[in-house]
Scaffold this active site. Structure first.
Site, PDB file in Angstrom:
ATOM      1  N   LYS A  79      26.425 -40.231  32.818  1.00  0.00           N
ATOM      2  CA  LYS A  79      27.001 -38.887  32.777  1.00  0.00           C
ATOM      3  C   LYS A  79      28.194 -38.942  31.835  1.00  0.00           C
ATOM      4  O   LYS A  79      28.578 -40.024  31.370  1.00  0.00           O
ATOM      5  CB  LYS A  79      27.432 -38.411  34.161  1.00  0.00           C
ATOM      6  CG  LYS A  79      28.341 -39.388  34.901  1.00  0.00           C
ATOM      7  CD  LYS A  79      28.692 -38.895  36.288  1.00  0.00           C
ATOM      8  CE  LYS A  79      27.519 -39.023  37.224  1.00  0.00           C
ATOM      9  NZ  LYS A  79      26.997 -37.732  37.651  1.00  0.00           N
ATOM     10  N   ARG A  80      28.770 -37.798  31.539  1.00  0.00           N
ATOM     11  CA  ARG A  80      29.957 -37.770  30.691  1.00  0.00           C
ATOM     12  C   ARG A  80      31.025 -38.695  31.274  1.00  0.00           C
ATOM     13  O   ARG A  80      31.228 -38.742  32.489  1.00  0.00           O
ATOM     14  CB  ARG A  80      30.477 -36.328  30.616  1.00  0.00           C
ATOM     15  CG  ARG A  80      31.661 -36.110  29.707  1.00  0.00           C
ATOM     16  CD  ARG A  80      31.784 -34.628  29.380  1.00  0.00           C
ATOM     17  NE  ARG A  80      31.700 -33.797  30.568  1.00  0.00           N
ATOM     18  CZ  ARG A  80      32.751 -33.332  31.247  1.00  0.00           C
ATOM     19  NH1 ARG A  80      33.973 -33.658  30.860  1.00  0.00           N
ATOM     20  NH2 ARG A  80      32.580 -32.553  32.293  1.00  0.00           N
TER      21      ARG A  80
ATOM     22  N   LYS B  74      34.817 -38.232  37.341  1.00  0.00           N
ATOM     23  CA  LYS B  74      33.497 -38.754  37.694  1.00  0.00           C
ATOM     24  C   LYS B  74      33.575 -40.203  38.173  1.00  0.00           C
ATOM     25  O   LYS B  74      32.601 -40.750  38.681  1.00  0.00           O
ATOM     26  CB  LYS B  74      32.549 -38.610  36.506  1.00  0.00           C
ATOM     27  CG  LYS B  74      32.279 -37.146  36.161  1.00  0.00           C
ATOM     28  CD  LYS B  74      31.380 -36.995  34.939  1.00  0.00           C
ATOM     29  CE  LYS B  74      31.217 -35.534  34.542  1.00  0.00           C
ATOM     30  NZ  LYS B  74      30.373 -34.760  35.470  1.00  0.00           N
TER      31      LYS B  74
ATOM     32  N   LYS C 121      17.959 -35.022  38.739  1.00  0.00           N
ATOM     33  CA  LYS C 121      16.972 -35.665  37.862  1.00  0.00           C
ATOM     34  C   LYS C 121      16.624 -37.061  38.365  1.00  0.00           C
ATOM     35  O   LYS C 121      15.450 -37.466  38.329  1.00  0.00           O
ATOM     36  CB  LYS C 121      17.516 -35.721  36.436  1.00  0.00           C
ATOM     37  CG  LYS C 121      17.711 -34.365  35.802  1.00  0.00           C
ATOM     38  CD  LYS C 121      18.616 -34.445  34.579  1.00  0.00           C
ATOM     39  CE  LYS C 121      19.081 -33.053  34.172  1.00  0.00           C
ATOM     40  NZ  LYS C 121      20.189 -33.090  33.222  1.00  0.00           N
TER      41      LYS C 121
ATOM     42  N   HIS D  81      31.623 -22.721  36.144  1.00  0.00           N
ATOM     43  CA  HIS D  81      31.102 -24.084  36.192  1.00  0.00           C
ATOM     44  C   HIS D  81      32.165 -25.135  36.471  1.00  0.00           C
ATOM     45  O   HIS D  81      31.860 -26.335  36.363  1.00  0.00           O
ATOM     46  CB  HIS D  81      30.410 -24.442  34.870  1.00  0.00           C
ATOM     47  CG  HIS D  81      29.053 -23.841  34.706  1.00  0.00           C
ATOM     48  ND1 HIS D  81      27.921 -24.387  35.271  1.00  0.00           N
ATOM     49  CD2 HIS D  81      28.636 -22.732  34.031  1.00  0.00           C
ATOM     50  CE1 HIS D  81      26.866 -23.658  34.952  1.00  0.00           C
ATOM     51  NE2 HIS D  81      27.276 -22.643  34.207  1.00  0.00           N
TER      52      HIS D  81
ATOM     53  N   THR E 293      23.834 -32.173  37.759  1.00  0.00           N
ATOM     54  CA  THR E 293      22.378 -32.051  37.676  1.00  0.00           C
ATOM     55  C   THR E 293      21.725 -33.407  37.476  1.00  0.00           C
ATOM     56  O   THR E 293      20.532 -33.552  37.724  1.00  0.00           O
ATOM     57  CB  THR E 293      21.959 -31.100  36.540  1.00  0.00           C
ATOM     58  OG1 THR E 293      22.579 -31.513  35.315  1.00  0.00           O
ATOM     59  CG2 THR E 293      22.356 -29.665  36.853  1.00  0.00           C
TER      60      THR E 293
END
Length: 829
Positions: free
Chosen positions: A561-562, A567, A673, A369, A669
């Protein structure tokens, strides 16, 4: 009484699905399980009574499924994951049983509101983020596709922390999700397995004169099973999520108590229960590393002992264990399963090494992952040896045999041998868990086409050179049940009404039928009404929980998100700061009013991520209180982002920020969504963004930034962020404005770690992608002013998102990785 009423009255209270049966069951459970009558029942009592009512109906299907699988000795997927984030169970289980509407009617008849009951439910915080949400989606799809499966994990007493914001800073509070009990789980106190730690390994001679090895641990704990039924949508099949709680073999030392050693009397209990006390302790200190390694071994040992128990009960022998079970390692956290299975087969069940290795290698499958080298799990050999001495011996033997194979395959290439070894000798001796998972698995897969390709050319290149046939891609997916139907019922109803059926809930390819209606003015109008209502609901929630109520008429630009530098929340923030400065200098500039909404948690020990959260709030404080700009620009932060809050956010977003540096995100993901709910994406060619863009259409995706190849090339040439900073006046101005103290009450030191990092290091190339990001955001700004065009793109995003269902992903795993067929269960009349 009508015939229908008579039939309704005769339906079994524990299993019937009619309104009358459900109503009787709720009242019975309130009285007999909760010990309450309606007039004094609390919100928690009412929730539990409804939950037990739904659980009764699950159990009938679950037990029938278990009997069916046992009788046919069905091949079973065993999904090993250190994380599960299923979100609230209640509405998802109602949906899968097909009783949501009826349950709502029953609630109203009893003077309650199903929405209020839903809010009472505690969310199991058994994961950090995407990994746990993915595992939960896959359990949902395994049951829906009628594939026999057991999910194994840890029953953390305290899950991921609750996030509270104090003066703009993240503060972590304990997630006491079990404080009111958990009606969905069934304790199995008799289903207990011993797990050892420490001690030593020794030789001995068995009764046949064979020299063997055995482990003599100096600490023993017990793993106790807690079972949760996982129901498939619209089918009878129900699978099992089995989580392990750690307990001491002897909870109370009476002799110690009698001599006044009161702490010693319960010391073993405290030490044992610590294993399942909290999700992912901070592993910076040595004690945290030790506890985390213990947790990983604890849950894989319990899980494997359980599989062996079941196999011996059903078949009497372990010779065909690998034909019964397909073990899926969800990242490296369960990789110890390879060594533990070898230990159990060789030491406890007296198999030869060769037979045990054949079984192990054909049982295990590994999903990687991450591409981030720092995220590839390693353990110091000294720690490993102290906690798991026998396992280190087995690991050394696996490594010895494996490296002999490498040497034969790659003659005279000792550098490759060193790179592939399970032991990293370069910087203190460490066990490489990803290498162990690769060596001991029959199949290795990435989770997006780009990710799988990069696996083969970067961190797993040597293994791909050796075993190219073992490598696969299975692009991630998420369940439309939880993230469309449950989270966005008005949109689900609109889709079903437009398509003339609800079959898309199980077969998302049928969403393509929406395409024919994308230009229909009537559908576009109703689509906008649904989106505006969702934005209004989110605005109300934010107003209640943060005091800031954004205008639903503005463009909702969301990054949830985290919080992590890769990111690139700070790229988003630089754009906001640039917009703010632009508006201050050009008050009459034509801009689309926009609300930027952030959500996400930072790891407790990750200083830079926590500082980014502080910067989000600091920028919001200035912008939201500036009357010159706050009619066009607002910033909000959703605290405690989790599945339940995500279900509020996904339907409300207009624009989804998927802006990680290309080559860093395995899949993502959240991108799926948001797109399912008609949200447009601005993003890089990273992770599953590439495939998402291809599916929804390049004209319906706002692409910017470097490719993974361009990132690698630029890094190889020597990336110099200070040149970009000095060469772009707009970029320099945005960075300088943060550094100036404007957003920190004149404190020029507070955000210096962020600005200095960007100028002098910028490991995730924020500055390199800033200009392209800014230009694409301007295109977003212009496009949103054309409601018909924007709505058409929104409809097409939903219509073309079918590939990203977890049902498709699980079907691929079943065919390519596990070689397993569905086993449909019929419900008796």
């Amino acid at each position: 009484m009508s015939q229908a009423a008579k039939q309704d009255a005769n339906e079994p209270t524990r299993t019937g699905l009619s309104r009358g049966a459900l109503k009787r069951a709720v009242l019975d459970n309130l009285f007999y399980v909760m010990g309450r009558f309606p007039e004094v029942a609390s919100a928690s009592d009412r929730y539990s009574a409804v939950a037990y009512t739904v659980r009764d109906r699950l159990l009938e299907r679950w037990i029938r499924t278990a009997r069916y699988y046992k009788e046919r000795n069905s091949r079973t997927v065993c999904y090993l994951s250190a994380e599960y984030l299923p979100g609230p169970h209640l509405l998802n289980n109602m949906l899968n049983l097909g009783i949501t509407r009826t349950a709502g009617e029953v609630a109203r008849e009893l003077g309650a509101d199903l929405a209020e009951i839903r809010e009472t439910e505690e969310e199991p915080g058994l994961g950090n983020g995407g990994l746990g949400r993915l595992a939960a989606c896959y359990m949902d799809s395994l049951a829906t596709l009628q594939i026999p499966a057991i999910g194994y994990g840890i029953r953390y007493e305290f899950g991921i922390f609750d996030q509270v914001i104090v003066d703009g800073w993240q503060v972590e509070k304990g997630d006491t999700w079990l404080r009111n009990g958990n009606p969905w789980e069934i304790p199995r106190p008799k289903l207990t397995f011993p797990v050892g730690f420490g001690g030593r390994a020794e030789h001995y001679t068995d009764k046949h004169g064979v020299i063997r090895r055995r482990w003599l641990p100096d600490l023993m704990v017990n793993g106790v099973a807690y079972d949760t039924p996982i129901m498939g949508y619209g089918v009878t099949n129900g699978n099992l999520l089995r989580l392990w709680k750690s307990e001491a073999p002897e909870s109370f030392n009476f002799q110690a108590f009698n001599v006044g050693d009161y702490y010693g009397a319960v010391h073993a209990k405290i030490e044992a229960e610590t294993l399942s006390k909290v999700l992912y302790p901070n592993d910076e200190p040595v004690a945290g590393k030790e506890l985390r390694l213990k947790q990983q071994y604890f849950f894989v040992s319990c899980s494997l002992q359980d599989m062996i128990r079941l196999q011996l009960r059903n078949a009497g022998t372990l010779d065909r264990f690998h034909e019964k079970y397909a073990i899926q390692l969800n990242d490296t956290h369960p990789a110890l399963a390879i060594v533990e299975l070898m230990r159990l087969l060789v030491d406890e069940h007296f198999m030869s090494w060769e037979q045990a290795w054949e079984i192990t290698r054909n049982s295990c499958h590994f999903t990687n992952h991450t591409l981030l080298p720092e995220a590839l799990e390693t353990w110091p050999v000294a720690l490993f040896e102290r906690l798991l001495p026998r396992h280190l011996e087995i690991l050394y033997e696996i490594n010895r045999r494996f490296l002999d194979e490498v040497r034969v395959h790659f003659l005279n290439d000792e550098e490759r041998v060193a790179r592939m070894s399970l032991i990293d000798e370069s910087d203190g001796r460490k066990v490489r868990m990803a290498h162990l998972a690769a060596v001991g698995s029959r199949a290795i897969n990435g989770v997006a086409e780009l990710h799988s390709s990069l696996l083969k050319t970067t961190i797993m290149r040597d293994f791909h050179d050796l075993w190219p046939e073992r490598f696969h891609n299975v692009t991630n997916g998420v369940t439309p049940r939880r993230f469309m139907v449950v989270s966005n019922p008005p949109l689900a109803d609109l889709i079903s009404d437009t398509c003339g059926h609800a079959d898309w809930i199980r077969d998302m390819r049928r969403l393509r039928e929406l395409e024919a209606h994308a230009d229909d003015a009537g559908l576009q109008g109703r689509w906008r009404e649904v989106k505006t209502a969702a934005k209004g609901a989110l605005s109300d929630w934010l107003g209640q929980h943060t005091g800031f109520r954004p205008d639903p008429e503005t463009l909702f630009d969301v990054q949830a998100k985290r919080i992590h530098e890769y990111k690139r929340q700070h790229l988003n923030l630089l754009h906001i700061v640039w917009l703010y400065e632009h508006l201050k200098q050009n008050p009459n500039a034509e801009l689309t009013p926009r609300t930027f909404i952030f959500g996400g948690k930072a790891a407790p020990g990750y200083f830079m991520a926590k500082l980014i959260i502080r910067l989000i709030h600091a920028i919001g404080e200035v912008i939201n209180s500036d009357p010159q700009v706050n009619g066009f620009l607002r910033v909000a932060f959703m605290p405690d982002f989790n599945v339940k809050n995500g279900q509020r956010l996904y339907p409300a977003a207009d624009l989804s920020e998927q802006i990680s540096l290309a080559g860093k995100e395995a899949s993502g993901t959240g991108n799926m969504k948001f797109a399912m709910n008609g949200t447009l994406t601005i993003g890089t060619l990273d992770g599953a963004n590439i495939e998402l863009r291809d599916e929804v259409g390049h004209d319906n995706f706002y692409l910017f930034g470097m490719t993974a190849e361009e990132v690698q090339q630029r890094q190889a040439e020597g990336y110099r962020p200070w040149e970009l900073y000095h060469g772009d006046a707009q970029l320099r101005s945005a960075v300088d404005l943060i550094a100036s103290g404007l957003f920190s009450h004149g404190d020029t030191e507070l955000f210096r770690p962020i600005t200095e990092n960007l100028i002098h290091s910028d490991p995730f190339m924020v500055l390199a992608d800033f200009h392209a990001y800014q230009e694409r955001q301007q295109e977003v700004d212009r496009a949103y002013r054309d409601p018909n065009h924007w709505t058409r793109m929104s409809i097409l995003n939903t219509a073309r998102i079918g590939k990203f269902s977890s049902d498709r992903a699980i079907a691929e795993y079943a065919k390519k990785i596990w070689q397993i067929e569905p086993a449909p269960v019929e419900l008796a009349d």
